[in-house]
Design a protein around this motif. Structure first.
Motif, PDB file in Angstrom:
ATOM      1  N   GLN A 131       0.811  -1.212   0.000  1.00  0.00           N
ATOM      2  CA  GLN A 131       0.000   0.000   0.000  1.00  0.00           C
ATOM      3  C   GLN A 131       0.850   1.271   0.000  1.00  0.00           C
ATOM      4  O   GLN A 131       0.311   2.370   0.117  1.00  0.00           O
ATOM      5  N   ALA A 132       2.163   1.132  -0.102  1.00  0.00           N
ATOM      6  CA  ALA A 132       3.033   2.305  -0.048  1.00  0.00           C
ATOM      7  C   ALA A 132       2.775   3.229  -1.238  1.00  0.00           C
ATOM      8  O   ALA A 132       2.422   2.786  -2.339  1.00  0.00           O
ATOM      9  N   LYS A 133       2.946   4.511  -1.020  1.00  0.00           N
ATOM     10  CA  LYS A 133       2.746   5.484  -2.084  1.00  0.00           C
ATOM     11  C   LYS A 133       3.829   5.325  -3.148  1.00  0.00           C
ATOM     12  O   LYS A 133       4.928   4.850  -2.893  1.00  0.00           O
ATOM     13  N   CYS A 134       3.489   5.754  -4.338  1.00  0.00           N
ATOM     14  CA  CYS A 134       4.428   5.666  -5.455  1.00  0.00           C
ATOM     15  C   CYS A 134       5.257   6.944  -5.496  1.00  0.00           C
ATOM     16  O   CYS A 134       4.893   7.927  -6.148  1.00  0.00           O
ATOM     17  N   THR A 135       6.370   6.941  -4.787  1.00  0.00           N
ATOM     18  CA  THR A 135       7.317   8.052  -4.836  1.00  0.00           C
ATOM     19  C   THR A 135       8.711   7.477  -5.053  1.00  0.00           C
ATOM     20  O   THR A 135       8.963   6.293  -4.798  1.00  0.00           O
ATOM     21  N   LYS A 136       9.603   8.308  -5.511  1.00  0.00           N
ATOM     22  CA  LYS A 136      10.972   7.860  -5.771  1.00  0.00           C
ATOM     23  C   LYS A 136      11.621   7.321  -4.508  1.00  0.00           C
ATOM     24  O   LYS A 136      12.298   6.287  -4.530  1.00  0.00           O
ATOM     25  N   ARG A 137      11.395   7.978  -3.380  1.00  0.00           N
ATOM     26  CA  ARG A 137      12.008   7.563  -2.124  1.00  0.00           C
ATOM     27  C   ARG A 137      11.539   6.166  -1.715  1.00  0.00           C
ATOM     28  O   ARG A 137      12.344   5.299  -1.366  1.00  0.00           O
ATOM     29  N   LEU A 138      10.232   5.937  -1.751  1.00  0.00           N
ATOM     30  CA  LEU A 138       9.691   4.656  -1.324  1.00  0.00           C
ATOM     31  C   LEU A 138      10.012   3.545  -2.326  1.00  0.00           C
ATOM     32  O   LEU A 138      10.227   2.392  -1.942  1.00  0.00           O
ATOM     33  N   MET A 139      10.052   3.883  -3.598  1.00  0.00           N
ATOM     34  CA  MET A 139      10.394   2.886  -4.610  1.00  0.00           C
ATOM     35  C   MET A 139      11.838   2.394  -4.419  1.00  0.00           C
ATOM     36  O   MET A 139      12.102   1.198  -4.414  1.00  0.00           O
ATOM     37  N   LEU A 163      13.128   0.396 -13.607  1.00  0.00           N
ATOM     38  CA  LEU A 163      12.249   1.404 -13.003  1.00  0.00           C
ATOM     39  C   LEU A 163      13.075   2.532 -12.379  1.00  0.00           C
ATOM     40  O   LEU A 163      12.704   3.705 -12.469  1.00  0.00           O
ATOM     41  N   ILE A 164      14.192   2.167 -11.748  1.00  0.00           N
ATOM     42  CA  ILE A 164      15.067   3.197 -11.188  1.00  0.00           C
ATOM     43  C   ILE A 164      15.608   4.099 -12.297  1.00  0.00           C
ATOM     44  O   ILE A 164      15.639   5.340 -12.172  1.00  0.00           O
ATOM     45  N   LYS A 165      16.011   3.491 -13.407  1.00  0.00           N
ATOM     46  CA  LYS A 165      16.517   4.281 -14.534  1.00  0.00           C
ATOM     47  C   LYS A 165      15.446   5.235 -15.055  1.00  0.00           C
ATOM     48  O   LYS A 165      15.741   6.399 -15.375  1.00  0.00           O
ATOM     49  N   ALA A 166      14.208   4.756 -15.137  1.00  0.00           N
ATOM     50  CA  ALA A 166      13.125   5.612 -15.611  1.00  0.00           C
ATOM     51  C   ALA A 166      12.917   6.811 -14.692  1.00  0.00           C
ATOM     52  O   ALA A 166      12.606   7.921 -15.155  1.00  0.00           O
ATOM     53  N   LEU A 167      13.102   6.606 -13.388  1.00  0.00           N
ATOM     54  CA  LEU A 167      12.961   7.711 -12.443  1.00  0.00           C
ATOM     55  C   LEU A 167      14.033   8.772 -12.671  1.00  0.00           C
ATOM     56  O   LEU A 167      13.756   9.972 -12.638  1.00  0.00           O
ATOM     57  N   PRO A 179       5.371   9.988 -13.184  1.00  0.00           N
ATOM     58  CA  PRO A 179       4.298   9.935 -14.197  1.00  0.00           C
ATOM     59  C   PRO A 179       3.465   8.668 -14.073  1.00  0.00           C
ATOM     60  O   PRO A 179       3.904   7.660 -13.512  1.00  0.00           O
ATOM     61  N   SER A 180       2.278   8.708 -14.635  1.00  0.00           N
ATOM     62  CA  SER A 180       1.316   7.605 -14.471  1.00  0.00           C
ATOM     63  C   SER A 180       1.842   6.285 -15.025  1.00  0.00           C
ATOM     64  O   SER A 180       1.556   5.218 -14.469  1.00  0.00           O
ATOM     65  N   ASP A 181       2.625   6.313 -16.119  1.00  0.00           N
ATOM     66  CA  ASP A 181       3.119   5.055 -16.691  1.00  0.00           C
ATOM     67  C   ASP A 181       4.118   4.372 -15.752  1.00  0.00           C
ATOM     68  O   ASP A 181       4.107   3.136 -15.618  1.00  0.00           O
ATOM     69  N   LYS A 187       3.147  -0.453  -9.575  1.00  0.00           N
ATOM     70  CA  LYS A 187       2.070  -1.170  -8.889  1.00  0.00           C
ATOM     71  C   LYS A 187       1.960  -2.607  -9.401  1.00  0.00           C
ATOM     72  O   LYS A 187       1.704  -3.534  -8.628  1.00  0.00           O
ATOM     73  N   ARG A 188       2.174  -2.784 -10.690  1.00  0.00           N
ATOM     74  CA  ARG A 188       2.135  -4.145 -11.236  1.00  0.00           C
ATOM     75  C   ARG A 188       3.310  -4.963 -10.692  1.00  0.00           C
ATOM     76  O   ARG A 188       3.165  -6.139 -10.355  1.00  0.00           O
ATOM     77  N   PHE A 189       4.462  -4.324 -10.604  1.00  0.00           N
ATOM     78  CA  PHE A 189       5.648  -4.990 -10.058  1.00  0.00           C
ATOM     79  C   PHE A 189       5.391  -5.441  -8.623  1.00  0.00           C
ATOM     80  O   PHE A 189       5.708  -6.570  -8.245  1.00  0.00           O
ATOM     81  N   LEU A 190       4.797  -4.573  -7.802  1.00  0.00           N
ATOM     82  CA  LEU A 190       4.502  -4.928  -6.411  1.00  0.00           C
ATOM     83  C   LEU A 190       3.478  -6.050  -6.323  1.00  0.00           C
ATOM     84  O   LEU A 190       3.576  -6.919  -5.451  1.00  0.00           O
ATOM     85  N   SER A 191       2.499  -6.045  -7.208  1.00  0.00           N
ATOM     86  CA  SER A 191       1.455  -7.082  -7.155  1.00  0.00           C
ATOM     87  C   SER A 191       2.006  -8.457  -7.516  1.00  0.00           C
ATOM     88  O   SER A 191       1.506  -9.482  -7.042  1.00  0.00           O
ATOM     89  N   GLU A 192       3.054  -8.490  -8.343  1.00  0.00           N
ATOM     90  CA  GLU A 192       3.622  -9.770  -8.761  1.00  0.00           C
ATOM     91  C   GLU A 192       4.798 -10.204  -7.894  1.00  0.00           C
ATOM     92  O   GLU A 192       5.204 -11.370  -7.931  1.00  0.00           O
ATOM     93  N   LEU A 193       5.343  -9.283  -7.087  1.00  0.00           N
ATOM     94  CA  LEU A 193       6.540  -9.578  -6.294  1.00  0.00           C
ATOM     95  C   LEU A 193       6.361 -10.743  -5.316  1.00  0.00           C
ATOM     96  O   LEU A 193       7.289 -11.541  -5.132  1.00  0.00           O
ATOM     97  N   PRO A 194       5.194 -10.901  -4.653  1.00  0.00           N
ATOM     98  CA  PRO A 194       5.043 -12.024  -3.714  1.00  0.00           C
ATOM     99  C   PRO A 194       5.241 -13.397  -4.337  1.00  0.00           C
ATOM    100  O   PRO A 194       5.508 -14.372  -3.624  1.00  0.00           O
ATOM    101  N   ALA A 195       5.129 -13.507  -5.659  1.00  0.00           N
ATOM    102  CA  ALA A 195       5.327 -14.803  -6.311  1.00  0.00           C
ATOM    103  C   ALA A 195       6.744 -15.315  -6.114  1.00  0.00           C
ATOM    104  O   ALA A 195       6.995 -16.529  -6.197  1.00  0.00           O
ATOM    105  N   LEU A 196       7.690 -14.424  -5.825  1.00  0.00           N
ATOM    106  CA  LEU A 196       9.072 -14.853  -5.586  1.00  0.00           C
ATOM    107  C   LEU A 196       9.191 -15.754  -4.363  1.00  0.00           C
ATOM    108  O   LEU A 196      10.130 -16.539  -4.264  1.00  0.00           O
TER     109      LEU A 196
END
Length: 256
Positions: A131-139, A163-167, A179-181, A187-196
């Motif tokens: 549920q963390a906000k999408c900011t550069k610091r939290l990412m 993703l870091i490079k895009a930031l 940006p939204s993209d 968010k998609r990355f976080l949703s799939e991360l638990p599969a690891l």
């Protein structure tokens, strides 16, 4: 004027002093040649991991480790093994757990990896706030927690690096929402991360006496990134062949 008589914890020089002390101890104590060599070459901060061919060798090596470090004033503790026979030979005070037989939930961490002794498998520890906000610091904070020293999850880590490079390309401030993209990809990355967490890596790669061992390396690159992986092919004297991944590395392509 005061001076320390012990290797202190928490100072900037502490990691170097700790490793230097162990290497000096291993060099000076020649009564345990095998244990000294392993302690000098296979110790990473306060983790020491090694494999042996037989429980008998494991029992002898554990005893030598304890005696070697005792001569330097160290109490070597938190021993763990996938062999109950080896654990029984180690004093109770030196073991990781009071139980000799491990349950499947009795895991331990080794260089950021989770090791299950009973299954003899590695897995990846995942800790993040979905549920963390999408900011550069939290990412960046979340990505920094993905510790994968052997590169078992190199494709996943590479996606995080992109993703870091895009930031940085977007020149986003630390607490500004990207940006939204980028946010959608995050968010998609976080949703799939638990599969690891379901990804298992065998610790034993099949090497036994009189095996034929071949290392296979692969590398590739694109406009976005480059990567390399190394597999081990083991052909025992009898029984099926085994192929396992032993390491991988990924790197994001530079801007220019």
């Amino acid at each position: 004027m005061y001076h320390f008589n012990r290797v202190c914890f928490g100072l900037r020089c502490s990691p170097y002093l700790a490793m230097k002390t162990v290497k000096r101890l291993a060099r000076d104590e020649t009564d345990f040649p095998i244990a000294s060599e392993i302690a000098s070459d296979h110790l990473y901060m306060d983790d020491l991991g090694v494999s042996v061919d037989t429980p008998e060798n494991g029992i002898q090596l554990a005893h030598d480790f304890i005696e070697l470090f005792k001569r330097g004033g160290f109490d070597l503790v938190k021993f763990v093994s996938n062999s109950p026979e080896v654990l029984k030979s180690i004093p109770q005070a030196n073991r990781l757990s009071s139980k000799i037989e491990f349950d499947k939930e009795d895991n331990m961490k080794l260089l950021g990896l989770i090791w299950s002794p009973v299954e003899d498998e590695f897995s990846i520890a995942i800790k993040f706030n979905p549920q963390a906000k999408c900011t550069k610091r939290l990412m960046l904070s979340t990505i920094a927690k993905l510790w994968d020293i052997n590169g078992f999850c190199a494709p996943v880590i590479l996606h995080a690096k992109l993703l870091i490079k895009a930031l940085w390309v977007a020149q986003i401030d630390w607490d500004t929402e990207p940006p939204s993209d980028i946010c959608a990809a995050w968010k998609r990355f976080l949703s799939e991360l638990p599969a690891l967490q379901d990804f298992k890596i065998p610790r034993f790669v099949g090497i036994v006496p009189e095996s034929r061992v071949i290392l296979l390396g692969f590398a590739d690159a694109s406009e976005k990134a480059m990567g390399a992986s190394v597999y081990i092919f083991v052909q025992p004297a009898s029984g099926p062949n085994e192929v396992n991944l032993i390491g991988a590395k990924s790197k994001v392509a530079p801007l220019k």
